[in-house]
Design an enzyme around this catalytic site. Structure first.
Site, PDB file in Angstrom:
ATOM      1  N   TYR A 294      59.967 -17.434 -14.604  1.00  0.00           N
ATOM      2  CA  TYR A 294      59.486 -18.130 -13.163  1.00  0.00           C
ATOM      3  C   TYR A 294      58.047 -17.918 -13.198  1.00  0.00           C
ATOM      4  O   TYR A 294      57.530 -19.253 -13.032  1.00  0.00           O
ATOM      5  CB  TYR A 294      59.923 -17.089 -12.067  1.00  0.00           C
ATOM      6  CG  TYR A 294      59.338 -17.270 -10.589  1.00  0.00           C
ATOM      7  CD1 TYR A 294      59.102 -18.431  -9.929  1.00  0.00           C
ATOM      8  CD2 TYR A 294      58.965 -16.022  -9.905  1.00  0.00           C
ATOM      9  CE1 TYR A 294      58.715 -18.583  -8.692  1.00  0.00           C
ATOM     10  CE2 TYR A 294      58.673 -16.170  -8.352  1.00  0.00           C
ATOM     11  CZ  TYR A 294      58.405 -17.514  -8.196  1.00  0.00           C
ATOM     12  OH  TYR A 294      57.900 -17.515  -6.833  1.00  0.00           O
TER      13      TYR A 294
ATOM     14  N   PHE B 223      51.792  -8.330  -6.376  1.00  0.00           N
ATOM     15  CA  PHE B 223      52.632  -7.821  -5.254  1.00  0.00           C
ATOM     16  C   PHE B 223      53.929  -8.941  -5.160  1.00  0.00           C
ATOM     17  O   PHE B 223      54.443  -8.880  -6.375  1.00  0.00           O
ATOM     18  CB  PHE B 223      51.748  -7.755  -4.027  1.00  0.00           C
ATOM     19  CG  PHE B 223      50.826  -6.681  -3.816  1.00  0.00           C
ATOM     20  CD1 PHE B 223      49.876  -6.529  -4.984  1.00  0.00           C
ATOM     21  CD2 PHE B 223      51.121  -5.602  -3.074  1.00  0.00           C
ATOM     22  CE1 PHE B 223      49.207  -5.148  -4.869  1.00  0.00           C
ATOM     23  CE2 PHE B 223      50.322  -4.366  -3.322  1.00  0.00           C
ATOM     24  CZ  PHE B 223      49.572  -4.160  -4.111  1.00  0.00           C
ATOM     25  N   ASN B 224      54.245  -9.406  -4.127  1.00  0.00           N
ATOM     26  CA  ASN B 224      55.626 -10.255  -4.085  1.00  0.00           C
ATOM     27  C   ASN B 224      55.206 -11.745  -4.316  1.00  0.00           C
ATOM     28  O   ASN B 224      54.959 -12.451  -3.611  1.00  0.00           O
ATOM     29  CB  ASN B 224      56.264 -10.006  -2.649  1.00  0.00           C
ATOM     30  CG  ASN B 224      56.710  -8.552  -2.613  1.00  0.00           C
ATOM     31  OD1 ASN B 224      56.222  -7.593  -2.669  1.00  0.00           O
ATOM     32  ND2 ASN B 224      58.030  -8.540  -2.427  1.00  0.00           N
TER      33      ASN B 224
ATOM     34  N   TYR C 241      61.742   0.586 -14.144  1.00  0.00           N
ATOM     35  CA  TYR C 241      61.147  -0.462 -14.265  1.00  0.00           C
ATOM     36  C   TYR C 241      59.467  -0.379 -13.927  1.00  0.00           C
ATOM     37  O   TYR C 241      58.688  -0.627 -14.964  1.00  0.00           O
ATOM     38  CB  TYR C 241      61.644  -1.496 -13.201  1.00  0.00           C
ATOM     39  CG  TYR C 241      60.452  -2.993 -13.124  1.00  0.00           C
ATOM     40  CD1 TYR C 241      60.577  -3.518 -14.118  1.00  0.00           C
ATOM     41  CD2 TYR C 241      60.036  -3.003 -11.877  1.00  0.00           C
ATOM     42  CE1 TYR C 241      59.559  -4.848 -13.876  1.00  0.00           C
ATOM     43  CE2 TYR C 241      58.989  -4.162 -11.752  1.00  0.00           C
ATOM     44  CZ  TYR C 241      58.957  -5.172 -12.757  1.00  0.00           C
ATOM     45  OH  TYR C 241      58.194  -5.966 -12.701  1.00  0.00           O
TER      46      TYR C 241
ATOM     47  N   GLY D 105      65.106 -16.633 -18.878  1.00  0.00           N
ATOM     48  CA  GLY D 105      64.282 -17.902 -18.772  1.00  0.00           C
ATOM     49  C   GLY D 105      65.253 -19.303 -18.949  1.00  0.00           C
ATOM     50  O   GLY D 105      66.305 -19.154 -19.253  1.00  0.00           O
TER      51      GLY D 105
ATOM     52  N   ASN E 170      63.525  -3.042 -24.260  1.00  0.00           N
ATOM     53  CA  ASN E 170      62.499  -4.378 -24.094  1.00  0.00           C
ATOM     54  C   ASN E 170      61.268  -4.404 -23.732  1.00  0.00           C
ATOM     55  O   ASN E 170      60.473  -5.010 -24.424  1.00  0.00           O
ATOM     56  CB  ASN E 170      63.559  -5.395 -23.482  1.00  0.00           C
ATOM     57  CG  ASN E 170      63.192  -6.751 -23.267  1.00  0.00           C
ATOM     58  OD1 ASN E 170      63.171  -7.511 -24.118  1.00  0.00           O
ATOM     59  ND2 ASN E 170      62.292  -7.149 -22.177  1.00  0.00           N
TER      60      ASN E 170
HETATM   61  N1  UDP Z   1      65.228  -7.584   1.517  1.00  0.00           N
HETATM   62  C1  UDP Z   1      66.329  -7.651   2.649  1.00  0.00           C
HETATM   63  N2  UDP Z   1      67.439  -8.261   2.275  1.00  0.00           N
HETATM   64  C2  UDP Z   1      67.600  -8.865   0.989  1.00  0.00           C
HETATM   65  C3  UDP Z   1      66.570  -8.846  -0.093  1.00  0.00           C
HETATM   66  C4  UDP Z   1      65.285  -8.099   0.555  1.00  0.00           C
HETATM   67  O1  UDP Z   1      66.059  -7.097   3.721  1.00  0.00           O
HETATM   68  O2  UDP Z   1      68.465  -9.482   0.759  1.00  0.00           O
HETATM   69  C5  UDP Z   1      63.812  -7.048   1.891  1.00  0.00           C
HETATM   70  C6  UDP Z   1      63.596  -5.801   0.889  1.00  0.00           C
HETATM   71  O3  UDP Z   1      64.018  -4.466   1.626  1.00  0.00           O
HETATM   72  C7  UDP Z   1      62.126  -5.774   1.034  1.00  0.00           C
HETATM   73  C8  UDP Z   1      61.568  -7.394   1.210  1.00  0.00           C
HETATM   74  O4  UDP Z   1      62.664  -7.754   1.818  1.00  0.00           O
HETATM   75  O5  UDP Z   1      61.591  -5.189   2.109  1.00  0.00           O
HETATM   76  C9  UDP Z   1      61.050  -7.735  -0.170  1.00  0.00           C
HETATM   77  O6  UDP Z   1      62.123  -7.570  -1.077  1.00  0.00           O
HETATM   78  P1  UDP Z   1      62.305  -8.282  -2.515  1.00  0.00           P
HETATM   79  O7  UDP Z   1      63.636  -7.703  -3.336  1.00  0.00           O
HETATM   80  O8  UDP Z   1      62.333  -9.719  -2.331  1.00  0.00           O
HETATM   81  O9  UDP Z   1      60.964  -7.911  -3.256  1.00  0.00           O
HETATM   82  P2  UDP Z   1      60.415  -6.231  -3.536  1.00  0.00           P
HETATM   83  O10 UDP Z   1      59.423  -5.805  -2.525  1.00  0.00           O
HETATM   84  O11 UDP Z   1      61.536  -5.352  -3.489  1.00  0.00           O
HETATM   85  O12 UDP Z   1      59.716  -6.365  -4.875  1.00  0.00           O
END
Ligand code: UDP
Length: 322
Positions: A10, A168-169, A140, A35, A91
């Site tokens: 990604y 971050f995200n 992880y 990938g 890995n």
């Molecule tokens: N989240 C949610 N429902 C889902 C997937 C994620 O409520 O089906 C919430 C999760 O609890 C977090 C936020 O969305 O607070 C982002 O989650 P994600 O898994 O995208 O990324 P992370 O922050 O875990 O890296």
């Protein structure tokens, strides 16, 4: 020439395109476990290689004149890392040691690395800066922290030049919808919300509505994948003048409920939503202090409105190619 390890994934595939658009020669290496071959820009050379196959790495460096490496190749499912830590330590950690071995054998000393805010663990304060303690709470996150520590040792011993970018995200897709986010299984909030809106999933489960946040749902810092790509190029250009780690986030926090509302506005459709219990290990709020990225890389995120980020993901979702 820049070697992008994991360039079919990604964030890697978006970085490959950005590098090519800015005049770099790129060789992409990927084992294609997670990938997508279609995600690799046809202007790049593609090599099938695996971090755990030292001969494939040796050939990669023997056959290509590589100046610097951007290393994305990692397993990245937090939940899986808890159940199968060996897979992650092999890995991610041993694989990276193998990559560094091949690099140094061939005189390549420059590396930009995908690290993560998961290396911080439970936040002690927000926004999180790079001085925040690193106490990851899952295998992880620990693999990524170990690799950062390995880099510091290799800098002292072998003169490695390294920048670890702590994301971050990551969110969104290329603005022209040519490439995008495609994980199997998908676990990330934004694609799941868009798939629920598009009818590909029954609903989205909101993990926890009783957090100590204004609307009770978790707050995260969503950063557009093309802003990440830009930061990787800037980091490559800084190698040799700065060694260390840099946060990549917008500095803006968005709650789960705000994501759902924004996705409904972008798509013009309702998102079927269920409230569910908290997911173990999720802190209430995580967002970045990105001062260092601005100061050291001269980086500035282009996407600061969550709706603009979600729009690129929605355009991809309704017309995805892989
Ligand atoms: N989240 C949610 N429902 C889902 C997937 C994620 O409520 O089906 C919430 C999760 O609890 C977090 C936020 O969305 O607070 C982002 O989650 P994600 O898994 O995208 O990324 P992370 O922050 O875990 O890296």
């Amino acid at each position: 020439m820049i070697l992008v390890m994991g360039g079919a994934g990604y964030i890697g595939s978006h970085t490959v395109r950005h590098l090519l658009d800015n005049g770099y020669d790129v060789v992409v290496a990927d084992n294609l476990i997670y990938g997508h071959r279609e995600a690799v820009d046809e202007r790049a050379k593609f090599v099938h290689a695996d971090l755990l196959d030292r001969l494939s790495l040796e050939n990669l460096f023997k056959n290509n004149k590589i100046d610097a490496v951007i290393h994305f190749a990692a397993f990245a499912y937090v939940g899986e890392s808890v159940g199968e830590p060996e897979k992650y330590y092999y890995n991610n950690v041993i694989g990276t040691v193998n990559l560094l071995h091949a690099m140094l054998t061939h005189g390549v000393k420059k590396i930009v690395f995908s690290s993560t805010c998961a290396t911080y663990g439970e936040p002690q304060y927000t926004p999180i800066d790079e001085k925040h303690q690193q106490a990851p709470i899952n295998p992880y996150g620990r693999t990524k922290l170990m690799i950062e520590q390995i880099f510091a040792d290799y800098e002292r011993a072998y003169g490695l030049e390294h920048i670890a970018l702590r994301y971050f995200n990551a969110a969104g897709c290329s603005a022209d919808s040519k490439i995008g986010e495609s994980h199997t299984p998908e676990t990330h909030l934004i694609p799941l919300v868009l798939q629920a809106i598009g009818g590909k999933r029954k609903d989205i489960k909101v993990f926890g509505t009783d957090y100590d946040t204004p609307d009770g749902t978790c707050i995260r810092d969503y950063i557009h994948v093309e802003d990440l790509a830009l930061a990787h190029r800037l980091a490559v250009e800084k190698l040799g003048t700065y060694n260390g780690c840099i946060n990549l986030g917008t500095g803006i926090g968005t709650s789960v409920k705000e994501i759902i509302t924004a996705a409904e506005e972008v798509s013009g459709k309702k998102c079927p939503t269920e409230y569910a219990p908290r997911r173990p290990g999720d802190p209430a709020r995580l967002f970045a202090d990105n001062t260092k990225a601005k100061e050291i890389l001269g980086w500035q995120p282009k996407y600061t409105d969550i709706k603009d980020i979600i729009k690129t993901a929605w355009d991809w979702e309704i017309n995805r190619k892989y």
